[in-house]
Design a protein around this motif. Structure first.
Motif, PDB file in Angstrom:
ATOM      1  N   PHE A 125     -18.742   2.589   3.968  1.00  0.00           N
ATOM      2  CA  PHE A 125     -17.294   2.563   3.737  1.00  0.00           C
ATOM      3  C   PHE A 125     -16.919   1.254   3.055  1.00  0.00           C
ATOM      4  O   PHE A 125     -17.706   0.299   3.044  1.00  0.00           O
ATOM      5  CB  PHE A 125     -16.530   2.742   5.067  1.00  0.00           C
ATOM      6  N   ALA A 126     -15.711   1.232   2.515  1.00  0.00           N
ATOM      7  CA  ALA A 126     -15.258   0.032   1.811  1.00  0.00           C
ATOM      8  C   ALA A 126     -14.296  -0.746   2.694  1.00  0.00           C
ATOM      9  O   ALA A 126     -13.623  -0.175   3.550  1.00  0.00           O
ATOM     10  CB  ALA A 126     -14.552   0.430   0.521  1.00  0.00           C
ATOM     11  N   VAL A 127     -14.265  -2.052   2.503  1.00  0.00           N
ATOM     12  CA  VAL A 127     -13.220  -2.889   3.108  1.00  0.00           C
ATOM     13  C   VAL A 127     -12.541  -3.628   1.959  1.00  0.00           C
ATOM     14  O   VAL A 127     -13.225  -4.208   1.103  1.00  0.00           O
ATOM     15  CB  VAL A 127     -13.806  -3.904   4.113  1.00  0.00           C
ATOM     16  N   LEU A 128     -11.230  -3.564   1.915  1.00  0.00           N
ATOM     17  CA  LEU A 128     -10.484  -4.279   0.872  1.00  0.00           C
ATOM     18  C   LEU A 128      -9.462  -5.181   1.542  1.00  0.00           C
ATOM     19  O   LEU A 128      -8.761  -4.751   2.467  1.00  0.00           O
ATOM     20  CB  LEU A 128      -9.727  -3.310  -0.048  1.00  0.00           C
ATOM     21  N   LEU A 129      -9.379  -6.417   1.089  1.00  0.00           N
ATOM     22  CA  LEU A 129      -8.380  -7.336   1.636  1.00  0.00           C
ATOM     23  C   LEU A 129      -7.159  -7.377   0.728  1.00  0.00           C
ATOM     24  O   LEU A 129      -7.277  -7.445  -0.506  1.00  0.00           O
ATOM     25  CB  LEU A 129      -8.956  -8.743   1.783  1.00  0.00           C
ATOM     26  N   GLY A 130      -6.006  -7.358   1.378  1.00  0.00           N
ATOM     27  CA  GLY A 130      -4.746  -7.251   0.652  1.00  0.00           C
ATOM     28  C   GLY A 130      -4.406  -8.451  -0.204  1.00  0.00           C
ATOM     29  O   GLY A 130      -3.619  -8.333  -1.142  1.00  0.00           O
ATOM     30  N   ASP A 131      -4.980  -9.605   0.090  1.00  0.00           N
ATOM     31  CA  ASP A 131      -4.627 -10.799  -0.682  1.00  0.00           C
ATOM     32  C   ASP A 131      -5.244 -10.794  -2.077  1.00  0.00           C
ATOM     33  O   ASP A 131      -4.712 -11.423  -2.979  1.00  0.00           O
ATOM     34  CB  ASP A 131      -5.137 -12.061   0.034  1.00  0.00           C
ATOM     35  N   ASP A 132      -6.378 -10.135  -2.210  1.00  0.00           N
ATOM     36  CA  ASP A 132      -7.094 -10.208  -3.484  1.00  0.00           C
ATOM     37  C   ASP A 132      -6.698  -9.064  -4.395  1.00  0.00           C
ATOM     38  O   ASP A 132      -7.084  -7.910  -4.170  1.00  0.00           O
ATOM     39  CB  ASP A 132      -8.610 -10.176  -3.232  1.00  0.00           C
TER      40      ASP A 132
END
Ligand code: UTP
Length: 284
Positions: A125-132
């Protein structure tokens, strides 16, 4: 197939106070779009079908943003604002959204652990951070999925950062296996510049396997009381980094947020001419 993306949004956003006292930092717009929408669009443009938000108190605006709004839709229909109507409907229909509460702010590693019951045991699965926010011709996550499919292993997004900035990031050591892909041999969270193994920093995009949950459980809290994802990632034997193609903005940092606003505005047809003229006339 990577179908699920976990997006942790439980942080308090203290760097953006007072704006974030009552509004989630992820809902602060760049021009007319909340920063979180840029992230979700990157995910769905990369083939993601299920978004799992790890939320906290005060974050209900995010759930509302990714839900239908019948009253508003009727209003837009009546006023014949069909482009706006399509825009808000499309966003909600392109993926399914789940919300999990992180009850304590125990760090990014802990936030990711909260998604465990929604991930299949054989699933990556993917993890994406909102700041980037990454502005790229091919979505950054899509570039990473390609590498994941080739290597059948976890993949982290990497970017070269200037000297002293390494102390703000997780930093990697590794060997190039192609022009843009490294096999990683070490990960250090926020090193002193003199101790950093390279100038390659981990940016907020990850492709992980189910094993990460055990690795996070095995990871001790650090001196700030948080479980760092970087420390858990160190347990992977085969893990790769990709120097993705694209321009990245750290929207959690005020100066970079301003840069993102200006540069993304200049990319839009409607602003290019008047805004360029305005910038030229500024007496700097
Ligand atoms: P940050 O360290 O940027 O924290 O977290 P923050 O609270 O969002 O922002 P500042 O530094 O106080 O201004 C990186 C990412 O991890 C999430 C945040 O929401 C952000 O997307 N996070 C962090 C969680 O979901 N839970 C946590 O316990 C910590």
């Amino acid at each position: 197939m990577i179908r699920t993306a976990v997006i942790p949004v439980a942080g308090l956003g203290t760097r953006f106070l007072p704006a974030t006292k009552a509004i989630p930092k992820e809902m602060i717009p760049i021009i007319d779009k909340p920063t979180i929408q840029y992230i979700v669009e990157e995910a769905v443009d990369s083939g993601i079908e299920h978004i799992v938000f790890i939320t906290g108190r005060n974050k209900s605006a995010i759930a509302n943003h990714f839900d239908y709004h019948p009253e508003l839709e009727t209003h837009l229909k009546e006023k014949n604002k069909l482009d706006e109507l399509e825009g808000i409907r499309k966003l909600v229909s392109r993926a399914s959204f789940s919300f999990v509460r992180q009850n304590e702010p125990k760090g990014l590693g802990h936030a990711v652990l909260c998604s465990r019951h929604l991930i299949g045991k054989d699933e990556s699965f993917a993890v994406l951070l909102g700041d980037d926010i990454i502005d790229a011709e091919v979505p950054a996550l899509k570039q990473m999925i390609k590498v994941h499919n080739e290597k059948q292993a976890p993949v982290l997004a990497l970017q070269q950062v200037p000297g002293d900035d390494v102390s703000k990031y997780g930093v990697v050591a590794g060997e190039y296996v192609s022009e843009t892909v490294l096999k990683l041999s070490g990960l250090v969270e926020k090193p002193e510049p003199a101790d950093a193994p390279s100038d390659l920093a981990i940016i907020g995009r990850y492709i992980l396997s189910y094993e990460i949950f055990q690795y996070i459980e095995d990871t001790n809290v650090d001196k700030t009381g948080e479980i760092q994802l970087t420390n858990a990632l160190r347990q992977y034997r085969d893990i790769f980094g990709l120097l993705f193609k694209g321009k990245r903005y750290d929207a959690g940092n005020k100066l970079d947020y301003l840069r993102a606003t200006v540069e993304l505005a200049l990319e839009r047809e409607e602003f290019r001419e008047p805004f360029t003229a305005y910038l030229k006339n500024l007496k700097l």
